[in-house]
Design an enzyme around this catalytic site. Structure first.
Site: not given
Ligand code: TRP
Length: 344
Positions: A122, A206, A209
């Protein structure tokens, strides 16, 4: 190693999990998490929350954050969580999470957090510009779990490392404050059909979102047309479906669509192949689209119905927060004593 086995944790089994209110929920969240929550609530005492404190580790528009919290709550309710059975609440409504997280910040070691791969992913190249909260994110997660002394945590495979950290924190706290078995060492529940739903555009990534392509995922609020169109456009290969599950090796996109079908139908991949072996995707995709619409269509509809009455969602979240605090407050009171904080 001592030859004396430690006494096992004696408290009750308890399930806890949460989802961050950032971005739309999709089929991967549904099959990997929400379906499991609905099932577990009938087996074990279950706490499910909306992780709004985790959400702000990266900047969120305040008005949007507020509406996304209600949206996740609506998704919980629409997929079968029952507020009379499970405890459903917003993380920020239970300040004990933050209070315990501070103590855990002083238990966890820098070296432990330095190994966390989600932070590295991240933060990317500009680690020094990330919030400090993003770095200690897994410490707050440990507090979420342990403030309820939860023993089972249904999460995706990507959260396994955070669960290991939670166990390390629990163990070190119990040791450092001479409180054997005060906190349980919780287990991740990562198994089950739909544990890993992949992107419709790339069978090796994967379903997420944060994927910039909306075509990569089926959102819980997509209407029937959008669902059918995304399935029709999903990436596949030109070969027919094989007879056996082994025959799907090396065919990531084909495997993903078969796995999605199986999870939505409550069948095994072998059973699905038993029905469709020899058929191409021209035949399989419309069947998958119909199935997806029949399962997800009503969920989207129910979410829209619930979201039309935000006051009712707030009432449910308020009652859930009260129940959650009733359990979290005594844990924190005990922690304060163990640590030696001023008690007046
Ligand atoms: N980190 C989790 C995720 O991104 C969300 C989360 C926060 C969570 N706190 C938790 C999950 C506690 C389980 C238990 O999916």
């Amino acid at each position: 190693m001592t030859d004396q086995a430690p006494a096992p944790y004696a408290g009750p089994e308890r399930v806890l999990s949460g989802v961050q209110p950032t971005g739309d929920l999709h089929l991967g969240n549904y099959l990997g998490a929400l379906v499991k929550f609905g099932r577990l609530q009938h087996e074990i005492e279950t706490f499910i929350f909306v992780a709004d404190m985790h959400a702000i580790t990266e900047w969120q528009d305040p008005a949007k954050l507020k509406s996304q919290v209600r949206e996740i709550a609506a998704a919980y309710l629409a997929t079968g969580l029952d507020p009379k059975v499970a405890t459903i609440f917003a993380q920020s409504a239970v300040p004990e999470h933050a209070e315990l997280a501070w103590v855990f910040n002083c238990v966890a070691r820098l070296g432990w957090l330095d190994r966390m791969t989600q932070f590295k992913d991240k933060a990317g190249k500009h680690k020094e510009r990330s919030s400090v909260g993003l770095y200690t994110y897994p410490v707050l997660q440990a507090a979420d779990i342990l403030v309820y002394k939860a023993t089972k945590v249904p999460v995706g495979e990507d959260q396994r490392q955070h669960l290991e950290l939670t166990r390390d924190i629990a163990q070190k706290f119990n040791h450092d404050f001479d409180a054997p078995n005060f906190f349980p060492l919780p287990d991740a529940l990562t198994q089950g059909p739909g544990a890993r739903v992949m992107s419709l555009r790339d069978g090796s990534a994967k379903m997420s979102k944060s994927d910039p392509s909306d075509q990569s995922r089926i959102n819980l609020t997509d209407d029937a047309d959008a669902i059918a169109q995304k399935v029709r456009k999903a990436r596949t290969d030109p070969d027919p479906l094989p007879e056996t599950v082994e025959g799907l090796e090396g065919r990531a996109e084909a495997k993903n669509l078969v796995a999605i079908y199986a999870a939505l139908a409550g069948r095994t991949e072998a059973q699905v192949l038993g029905e469709f072996a020899g058929q191409g995707f021209g035949a399989f995709k419309p069947k998958l689209a119909d199935l997806a619409v029949s399962v997800l269509g009503p969920i989207g509809g129910e979410m829209r119905r619930l979201l039309a009455d935000p006051a009712e969602i707030d009432r449910i979240l308020g009652a859930g927060a009260e129940k959650a605090r009733a359990l979290a407050a005594p844990t924190v009171a005990e922690v304060r004593k163990l640590v030696g904080f001023w008690a007046g």
